[in-house]
Each structure stands twice: as C-alpha cells, then as structure tokens.
Design an enzyme around this catalytic site. Structure first.
Site, PDB file in Angstrom:
ATOM      1  CB  VAL A 104      40.201  76.867  49.113  1.00 17.71           C
ATOM      2  CG1 VAL A 104      40.502  76.016  48.044  1.00 17.71           C
ATOM      3  CG2 VAL A 104      39.897  75.820  50.421  1.00 17.71           C
ATOM      4  CB  CYS A 105      44.151  79.803  46.313  1.00 20.15           C
ATOM      5  SG  CYS A 105      44.821  80.671  44.853  1.00 20.15           S
ATOM      6  CG  LEU A 106      39.582  75.251  43.755  1.00 25.66           C
ATOM      7  CD1 LEU A 106      40.893  74.526  43.155  1.00 25.66           C
ATOM      8  CD2 LEU A 106      38.745  74.345  44.414  1.00 25.66           C
ATOM      9  CG  ASN A 166      47.332  75.735  45.643  1.00 26.33           C
ATOM     10  OD1 ASN A 166      47.713  74.678  45.237  1.00 26.33           O
ATOM     11  ND2 ASN A 166      48.042  76.859  45.160  1.00 26.33           N
ATOM     12  CG  ASP A 207      48.038  81.375  42.352  1.00 26.48           C
ATOM     13  OD1 ASP A 207      48.006  82.509  43.226  1.00 26.48           O
ATOM     14  OD2 ASP A 207      46.851  81.239  42.376  1.00 26.48           O
TER      15      ASP A 207
END
Length: 183
Positions: free
Chosen positions: A84-86, A76, A118
C-alpha cells in the site's frame, strides 16, 4: 509512558474488541491478518479484503507495515504484492495513531479518495484519470472475483489457481464459427 510492547498489546486488544476479525499469524503479536470491509458509498462496498499487518519492534514509534492479501484494483496498491502506498502510514505516522485508526480512517480514506498521481498500479491510475466509469467497473469486477466475503478464508494461492482459466475463458471461440457457411 508505556513500553512499545505494552502499547502493541493494548492496540491489538483494542482492534480485536472492535468489529474486526483478527487472526494471528505466529505466536507473537507482531504479525496478523485483519478482515477489512470495503467502505460504503464506494465501488469497494460489499467486498472483504484480508490485510496482513506487521508491527515493527519500535511500534508505535515506527509505522505498521500493511498489505492486501487478496487482489484489489486501486492506483495506490501494488496489484501483485498488495503493498500500500499510503502517506499517513509510510511518512507521517505518529505514535498518536493506533491500529484502529488504520482500519477505521486510513484504509477507508485510501479507498474513497485514490491518488492517481502517486501510483503503485499505473494501469489503474491511468484508467481512473481517463475513464472514471470504466475504472469503477474494473474495481467492481475485482471485488466480485477476489473479495467475496465467503472466500476470505481461502489463501491467495488457492484463489489464483482456481481462477486461472474458467471454462468460459478457455473456449477458443471456434464453436460460433462452426456450421456457418459464407453466403
């Protein structure tokens, strides 16, 4: 209710008074670095990552922008940009959260519980789903190479130029062949 600028100051002071090393980028309070230690009980333990934080003008009503400065191997996190994919930060942010939450809850949770469905790093996601042990080994290799506590002051540019080719990697392997005759 306090103004966004007062809240920004308060949250930043709270973060600075916690155990995190905070380094301001400019004179303002909107951009800074935070040194983040990998959580215990994870392959990231023992590593230190420099996180760049940018607070938007509308903070705390709008979420901070965060990214890893030094490389990290994680499904992620984009390997090149450090983005960052958060979900909590990107979609479900609330003014109830503060900067300490980002470093004490959100980032540790991200590292402890990656979401390979994701991904921003497709290779890491695929490896994690295919071979968890190999994934954790790669995480540890990146931690050793890019997240040594003593190197945290080095910029990403300095780090990458120093490690483009180590002596071992630049060898062509001819030395092993020389002097061995076919029987």
């Amino acid at each position: 209710m306090s103004s966004p600028s007062k809240r920004r100051e308060m949250d930043l002071m709270k973060l600075m008074m916690s155990d995190y090393k905070v380094e301001m980028i400019n004179d303002g309070m909107q951009e800074f670095y935070v040194d983040f230690h990998g959580p215990s009980d994870s392959p990231y333990h023992g590593g230190v990552w420099r996180i760049r934080v940018e607070l938007p003008d509308a903070y705390p009503y709008k979420s901070p922008s965060i990214g890893f400065v030094n490389k990290i191997y994680h499904p992620n996190v984009d390997e090149m940009s450090g983005s960052v994919c958060l979900d909590v930060i990107n979609q479900t942010w609330s003014p109830m959260f503060d900067l300490v939450n980002v470093f004490e809850v959100f980032l540790p949770q991200l590292l402890l519980y990656p979401n390979p469905s994701d991904p921003l790093n497709g290779e890491a996601a695929a490896l994690m789903m295919r071979d968890r042990a190999a994934y954790e080994q790669r995480v540890k290799e990146y931690r050793e190479k890019y997240a040594k506590p003593e190197d945290i002051g080095a910029t990403a540019k300095d780090k990458s130029s120093d490690e483009e080719l180590s002596e071992d990697e630049s060898d062509s392997g001819d030395e092993q062949v020389v002097g061995q005759a076919d029987p």
